[in-house]
Design a protein around this motif. Structure first.
Motif, short mmCIF file in Angstrom:
data_model
loop_
_atom_site.label_atom_id
_atom_site.label_comp_id
_atom_site.label_asym_id
_atom_site.label_seq_id
_atom_site.Cartn_x
_atom_site.Cartn_y
_atom_site.Cartn_z
N PRO A 157 2.82 0.97 13.60
CA PRO A 157 4.22 1.80 14.60
C PRO A 157 4.82 2.60 13.64
O PRO A 157 4.22 2.81 12.50
CB PRO A 157 4.91 0.28 14.57
N ALA A 158 5.93 3.23 14.09
CA ALA A 158 6.56 4.42 13.54
C ALA A 158 6.92 3.84 11.97
O ALA A 158 7.29 3.07 11.68
CB ALA A 158 7.94 4.57 14.08
N SER A 159 6.64 4.69 11.01
CA SER A 159 6.84 4.54 9.68
C SER A 159 7.33 5.63 9.03
O SER A 159 7.24 6.81 9.66
CB SER A 159 5.37 4.28 8.92
N THR A 160 7.61 5.38 7.82
CA THR A 160 8.30 6.70 6.99
C THR A 160 7.03 7.64 6.26
O THR A 160 7.39 8.68 5.63
CB THR A 160 9.19 6.29 5.99
N HIS A 161 5.68 7.31 6.59
CA HIS A 161 4.76 8.18 6.15
C HIS A 161 4.79 9.43 6.70
O HIS A 161 4.61 9.57 7.64
CB HIS A 161 3.29 7.32 6.03
N THR A 162 4.53 10.28 5.79
CA THR A 162 4.26 11.76 6.41
C THR A 162 2.74 11.96 6.14
O THR A 162 1.77 11.42 5.83
CB THR A 162 4.69 12.64 5.34
N ILE A 163 2.53 13.30 6.69
CA ILE A 163 1.22 13.54 6.92
C ILE A 163 0.66 13.69 5.40
O ILE A 163 -0.52 13.51 5.08
CB ILE A 163 0.85 15.03 7.77
N GLU A 164 1.43 14.27 4.63
CA GLU A 164 1.15 14.31 3.42
C GLU A 164 0.61 12.98 2.54
O GLU A 164 -0.33 12.68 1.83
CB GLU A 164 2.06 15.15 2.31
N ASP A 165 1.58 12.00 3.19
CA ASP A 165 1.35 10.66 2.49
C ASP A 165 -0.14 10.06 2.98
O ASP A 165 -0.61 9.51 2.35
CB ASP A 165 2.34 9.71 3.05
N LEU A 167 -2.78 11.98 3.92
CA LEU A 167 -4.01 12.48 3.36
C LEU A 167 -3.91 12.04 1.91
O LEU A 167 -4.88 11.71 1.50
CB LEU A 167 -3.34 14.13 3.22
N HIS A 168 -2.80 11.77 1.11
CA HIS A 168 -2.82 11.10 -0.35
C HIS A 168 -3.48 9.63 -0.33
O HIS A 168 -4.53 9.40 -0.98
CB HIS A 168 -1.54 11.27 -0.82
N GLY A 169 -3.14 9.01 0.75
CA GLY A 169 -3.34 7.54 0.98
C GLY A 169 -4.97 7.56 1.10
O GLY A 169 -5.43 6.47 0.59
N ALA A 435 9.63 -18.38 -6.22
CA ALA A 435 8.30 -17.68 -7.25
C ALA A 435 7.54 -17.00 -6.26
O ALA A 435 6.73 -15.89 -6.91
CB ALA A 435 7.54 -18.81 -7.59
N TYR A 436 7.46 -16.78 -4.92
CA TYR A 436 7.01 -15.93 -4.37
C TYR A 436 7.59 -14.46 -3.87
O TYR A 436 6.97 -13.45 -3.53
CB TYR A 436 6.57 -16.30 -2.67
N ALA A 437 8.77 -14.49 -4.26
CA ALA A 437 9.62 -13.36 -3.96
C ALA A 437 9.36 -12.35 -5.26
O ALA A 437 8.93 -12.61 -6.14
CB ALA A 437 11.29 -13.75 -4.13
N GLY A 438 9.45 -11.07 -4.66
CA GLY A 438 9.46 -9.77 -5.53
C GLY A 438 8.92 -8.61 -4.72
O GLY A 438 8.82 -8.85 -3.44
N ARG A 439 8.54 -7.55 -5.29
CA ARG A 439 8.07 -6.32 -5.07
C ARG A 439 6.56 -6.30 -5.06
O ARG A 439 6.29 -6.39 -6.23
CB ARG A 439 8.76 -5.10 -5.50
N TYR A 440 5.98 -5.96 -3.99
CA TYR A 440 4.35 -5.81 -4.09
C TYR A 440 3.94 -4.28 -3.55
O TYR A 440 4.37 -3.89 -2.58
CB TYR A 440 3.87 -6.92 -3.60
N ARG A 441 2.84 -3.98 -4.30
CA ARG A 441 2.49 -2.36 -3.77
C ARG A 441 1.06 -2.35 -3.61
O ARG A 441 0.32 -3.09 -4.23
CB ARG A 441 2.68 -1.67 -5.01
N ASP A 442 0.84 -1.87 -2.31
CA ASP A 442 -0.43 -1.45 -2.17
C ASP A 442 -0.75 0.10 -2.15
O ASP A 442 0.28 0.92 -2.03
CB ASP A 442 -0.98 -1.79 -0.54
N SER A 443 -1.86 0.30 -2.64
CA SER A 443 -2.46 1.75 -3.18
C SER A 443 -2.07 2.86 -2.11
O SER A 443 -1.70 4.05 -2.08
CB SER A 443 -3.61 2.01 -3.79
N TRP A 444 -2.36 2.38 -0.80
CA TRP A 444 -2.22 3.66 0.29
C TRP A 444 -1.18 3.39 1.21
O TRP A 444 -0.69 4.44 1.62
CB TRP A 444 -3.67 3.54 1.14
#
Length: 529
Positions: A157-165, A167-169, A435-444
């Motif tokens: 759905p609507a996200s903050t990703h731009t067209i540049e994001d 292309l980079h992802g 213990a499950y809490a935290g910030r997690y990152r996916d590369s794209w």
């Protein structure tokens, strides 16, 4: 968006045989006959599938266009669908992107076999060989090696990703198969094609398509992206949100969720008043009625030539007399045999709307069917009824056929769930909730944040505002989301645990009916330390 494709958001009436195609001579039919025949089909499909509204266009060689709306724009409101009601045609926009590139090929600005990196030097796939070999043509034909719908969560759905994001992802999306080794529908490379058009022409995709296609065609009510709509005559969006699954239950109104960044893959909003001009220029191989050429006959042939085989089989059967022997993808068009004719077609799927375009080039006719529901059976069944009539095919009841197909799909899905929804797997949590809490990152995609909220966990997809939810335990070190029903499909969130520490997070859609654009399965999150 199905996906912006047709697969994305896909009663018996007395005398269902009335939906069977009879021997009315399509090319000789007078306007009153057209309205009687097409209107009858449209209203029966509306009633059988609880469709608030739809619109139909039929184009025939040397005959006036037929354009008509049926029903209402939105549930519970009296405003009717008419020929001027705008629909988001989603992936039917892909043929416009192909035509825009064809115009640039005719002008000598690009070549179909040119490497993409010639025009977008920073273009990267996850495989350096695929990066090097990817051509302009490859952007359009779904043979890149990417998985179906890869990267769509940057678009829907609507996200903050731009067209540049986006292309980079792209470079972080893993290939599911070898480059050019098979078919898998994607939207992301059409967005890249839109970037290429801007780099070469100096105009955004929206401006180029408006100036070089919509204006010459006289499609004055059509806009290249939803943000340019300046009328209230717009079709609403409707979907079945469950229970037990999205795609089942009563019809409800839902908000649109597409943004302008999808333009080249699925941005156009048009109506059945305007679209005959587009269908006719396609049938005329790029030539307008005044003789002006938008693109050459050679480029028309390029756009219609099959490139990637999508399906093959034994052909027609008693329960599907129009089943093709072979189906392939060309440049923004599906190509197949249909009742002994060549059929070029495409579907479009957005949240709450499904549309279909179809051309029978050798017969010089075409149809468009636009619906304001997230149900592909309606648009496909009505489209096939029209096509059968145009080719003079033997009678077949497409309404009953679509009802059977939908019933089977729902029955198959229900085998995987209980009466109220998906079943919770056995097993529990191996760690205390914090213990499950935290910030997690996916590369794209980017980041998710998991945090404690009272005695529960909550998840925040930081780039997708509607994806915020409490987490419900759902099996071994696994949780499920509870997004608002209109936000989209829920996800199953699994934490990888090693030596009492979370080492990663993976996901999958909760529902067996989930559209491929909810591509949670392509995410691979790691902890941000």
């Amino acid at each position: 968006m199905s996906g912006f494709a047709g697969s994305r958001r896909s009663f018996m009436i007395g005398g269902l045989s009335g939906l069977a195609v009879a021997a009315l001579p399509a090319f000789a039919a007078a306007p009153a006959q057209l309205e009687d025949r097409i209107g009858g089909w449209a209203e029966r499909f509306r009633a059988a599938f609880d469709v608030p509204g739809l619109a139909v266009a039929v184009v025939r060689r040397n005959q006036p266009d037929f354009t008509q709306g049926y029903g209402v724009r939105a549930l519970g409101k009296p405003a009717p669908v008419d020929a001027h009601t705008l629909f988001g045609i989603a992936s039917n926009s892909k043929a416009f992107t192909a035509a825009a590139l064809a115009i640039l090929v005719d002008a000598g600005k690009i070549g179909w076999e040119d490497p993409v990196t010639r025009y977008i030097p920073e273009f990267r796939m996850s495989d350096p060989i695929a990066t090097k070999l990817m051509t302009v043509r490859d952007l359009l034909v779904h043979r890149s090696g990417l998985a179906i719908g890869a990267g769509d969560l940057m678009e829907f759905p609507a996200s903050t990703h731009t067209i540049e994001d986006i292309l980079h992802g792209l470079q972080f999306l893993k290939l599911e198969r070898g480059f050019r080794a098979g078919y898998a529908y994607d939207n992301i490379l059409y967005i890249v094609a839109g970037i290429l058009i801007q780099r070469v022409s100096g105009q955004s995709w929206e401006d180029f398509v408006t100036a070089r296609l919509l204006k010459p065609l006289g499609m004055s009510e059509t806009v290249a992206v939803r943000s340019r709509i300046r009328t209230d005559n717009v079709a609403g969006r409707h979907a079945r949100l469950g229970p037990p699954l999205r795609g089942m239950g009563p019809m409800r109104q839902v908000p649109p969720d597409e943004q302008d960044k999808i333009a080249a893959a699925g941005g156009i909003n048009t109506n059945v008043h305007d679209v005959p001009a587009w269908l006719r220029v396609q049938l005329n191989r790029g030539t307008l009625p005044n003789g002006q050429g938008l693109w050459s006959a050679a480029q028309a042939q390029e756009m219609w030539t099959p490139q990637t085989i999508t399906e093959s089989g034994p052909g027609p059967a008693a329960d599907n007399p129009a089943r093709p022997v072979i189906e392939a993808y060309a440049l923004g068009w599906d190509v197949q045999d249909y009742r002994g004719q060549r059929l070029l077609s495409h579907g479009g799927g957005l949240t709450g709307q499904i549309t279909r375009h179809a051309l029978l080039p050798e017969l010089g006719c075409a149809v468009a069917v636009y619906t304001n529901v997230e149900d592909g059976y309606v648009a496909t069944g009505l489209r096939n009824s029209l096509l059968d009539w145009l080719v003079g095919a033997p009678s077949y009841d497409w309404l009953a056929a679509m009802q059977r197909r939908r019933a089977k799909r729902e029955a198959d899905a229900l085998k995987e769930v209980s009466g109220t929804g998906p079943r919770r797997p056995a097993g529990g949590l191996s760690l205390p909730l914090p213990a499950y809490a935290g910030r997690y990152r996916d590369s794209w995609y980017g980041d998710i944040v998991v945090a404690t909220k009272g005695k529960q966990l909550a998840i925040d997809f930081t780039r997708t505002p509607v994806f915020k939810s409490l987490l419900e335990p759902w099996g071994p070190d696994t949780f499920r989301t509870r997004f608002p029903a209109e936000a989209g499909e829920d996800a199953v969130v699994t934490f990888a645990v090693k030596n009492g520490v979370v080492t990663g997070v993976t996901m999958k859609p909760l529902s067996p009916l989930a559209d491929f654009s909810f591509d949670y399965q392509h995410l691979d999150f790691v902890p941000v330390r």
